[in-house]
Scaffold this motif. Structure first.
Motif, mmCIF file in Angstrom:
data_model
loop_
_atom_site.group_PDB
_atom_site.id
_atom_site.type_symbol
_atom_site.label_atom_id
_atom_site.label_comp_id
_atom_site.label_asym_id
_atom_site.label_seq_id
_atom_site.Cartn_x
_atom_site.Cartn_y
_atom_site.Cartn_z
ATOM 1 N N TYR A 24 -2.401 -20.598 -30.795
ATOM 2 C CA TYR A 24 -3.380 -20.831 -29.740
ATOM 3 C C TYR A 24 -4.110 -22.158 -29.925
ATOM 4 N N SER A 25 -4.395 -22.531 -31.159
ATOM 5 C CA SER A 25 -5.061 -23.817 -31.375
ATOM 6 C C SER A 25 -4.157 -24.961 -30.930
ATOM 7 N N THR B 77 -3.041 -29.318 -27.057
ATOM 8 C CA THR B 77 -2.116 -29.959 -26.112
ATOM 9 C C THR B 77 -2.759 -30.109 -24.733
ATOM 10 N N ILE B 78 -3.391 -29.047 -24.242
ATOM 11 C CA ILE B 78 -4.039 -29.099 -22.938
ATOM 12 C C ILE B 78 -5.163 -30.131 -22.936
ATOM 13 N N ASP B 79 -5.923 -30.182 -24.017
ATOM 14 C CA ASP B 79 -7.000 -31.166 -24.120
ATOM 15 C C ASP B 79 -6.455 -32.584 -23.967
ATOM 16 N N GLY B 80 -5.326 -32.868 -24.603
ATOM 17 C CA GLY B 80 -4.734 -34.198 -24.494
ATOM 18 C C GLY B 80 -4.313 -34.538 -23.077
ATOM 19 N N VAL B 81 -3.724 -33.573 -22.377
ATOM 20 C CA VAL B 81 -3.297 -33.819 -20.991
ATOM 21 C C VAL B 81 -4.507 -34.063 -20.097
ATOM 22 N N VAL C 76 5.596 -26.412 -23.012
ATOM 23 C CA VAL C 76 5.156 -25.338 -22.116
ATOM 24 C C VAL C 76 3.713 -25.582 -21.684
ATOM 25 N N ALA C 77 2.839 -25.845 -22.669
ATOM 26 C CA ALA C 77 1.419 -26.049 -22.363
ATOM 27 C C ALA C 77 1.210 -27.301 -21.517
ATOM 28 N N THR C 78 1.968 -28.352 -21.810
ATOM 29 C CA THR C 78 1.842 -29.593 -21.045
ATOM 30 C C THR C 78 2.191 -29.376 -19.579
#
Length: 346
Positions: free
Chosen positions: A74-75, A80-84, A302-304
């Motif tokens: 989860y971290s 990853t989402i934070d970077g996008v 996937v997260a990206t």
């Protein structure tokens, strides 16, 4: 603290004109826009984010729900989402479950918290919510996207690797190295992704007439202590502490690390006595001893794509989105040859 009225007064314009000049919305001459910008700089004026949100009817924030922030899985999704989001100038509001109750209720409460923060879109990673729960949430928030699971109805709003294919690959990898008597350390049985990978694994073994004996299967919880405890149970069931199985498939890399440690403490060599195959390809996998052979799941991809899809929905962007996330075997040193002839698995 300076206000928009102060900026307008210093620039010699009306408040509405100053607002248009700073927001870029509406017609303002270049000379007027320059005077307003100079006045804002001189006064160190910072527009109110609340006022901007009311004006645009957007918060410029995406909510992200995960059950917890510990652990690699989860971290990694949150990072990853934070970077996008940073790359397109949007903010993240992250939440997890808190308080008491079932894991399902904690997830629902955490998502309600994010909805109450007027997030423009939501990204949800939860194994405790069923499809009906998510469908109801999507009726409230059409820009909600689920990560690491599939949905029967809103398929475009769900992003997930093919865990069933990942399980099949794991079985084929061990069969191809000559292993026939195989043990498993499973994850929580109420999680869809764990169920999918184990179904794929056992189904591929069954296709070749092989089954995992009941005494060669133990449950874990995707963490180090449960991985260690699961391997202890497998060893305790073996006569004289010498197991009949020659390889173990572990449902994630964290538990695989604990399994390797417990095997070494029991005087067994990896992979000479027991081969260990993990799942995920966490960033520490190359640094275990021996380096961990594992099934790589492209969780970052996937997260990206999930995040880009939310951004496209919320802000009319055209960011590239991928929907195919094939797993692959990453060969390292923790899987060695078994006692049987290698089996080809077409």
């Amino acid at each position: 603290m300076s206000t928009i009225k102060d900026v307008a007064r210093l620039a010699g314009v009306g408040v509405a004109t100053a607002s248009r000049a700073l927001s870029g919305n509406g017609s303002v001459s270049e000379d007027t826009a320059r005077r307003v910008r100079d006045a804002a700089a001189a006064l160190d004026y910072r527009p109110s984010s609340t006022a901007r949100a009311l004006s645009l009817q957007q918060s410029s924030a995406i909510g992200v729900y995960v059950p917890g922030f510990d652990g690699h899985f989860y971290s990694g999704i949150v990072a990853t989402i934070d970077g996008v989001l940073r790359s397109v100038g949007r903010h993240m509001i992250a939440a997890n479950g808190c308080g008491i109750g079932t894991t399902r209720q904690l997830d629902l409460d955490g998502i309600d918290f994010l909805i109450g923060r007027d997030c423009d879109g939501l990204i949800v990673a939860s194994n405790s919510l069923d499809d009906d729960d998510l469908e109801r949430l999507m009726e409230r928030v059409p820009t909600l996207v689920a990560v690491n699971r599939r949905l029967a109805v809103h398929r475009d709003n769900a992003f997930c690797a093919d865990h069933h294919a990942g399980g099949r690959l794991a079985a084929r990898a061990l069969l191809a190295r000559g292993h026939r008597c195989i043990a498993t350390v499973r994850g929580p049985q109420d999680t869809p992704d764990n169920e999918a990978r184990l179904n794929g694994f056992n189904g591929e073994l069954a296709r070749h007439g092989i089954t995992v004996r009941p005494e060669h299967s133990a449950d874990g919880a995707f963490d180090l202590p449960s991985g260690d405890a699961a391997m202890q149970r497998l060893l305790a069931a073996a006569p004289g502490g010498r197991p009949a199985f020659t390889a173990v498939f572990v449902a994630n890399d964290v538990m695989a690390l604990a399994c390797i440690s417990r095997l070494v403490q029991a005087g067994l060599r990896v992979p000479e006595d027991i081969s260990v195959l993990g799942y995920d390809d966490d960033d520490f996998a190359p640094y275990t001893s021996p380096p961990l052979t594992t099934i790589r799941i492209p969780t970052a991809s996937v997260a990206t794509s999930a995040c880009r899809h939310v951004l496209n929905l919320c802000y009319g962007l055209d960011l590239p989105v991928t929907r195919d996330f094939p797993p692959e075997v990453v060969w390292r040193a923790s899987v060695g040859p078994g006692p049987h002839a290698p089996m080809e698995c077409p």
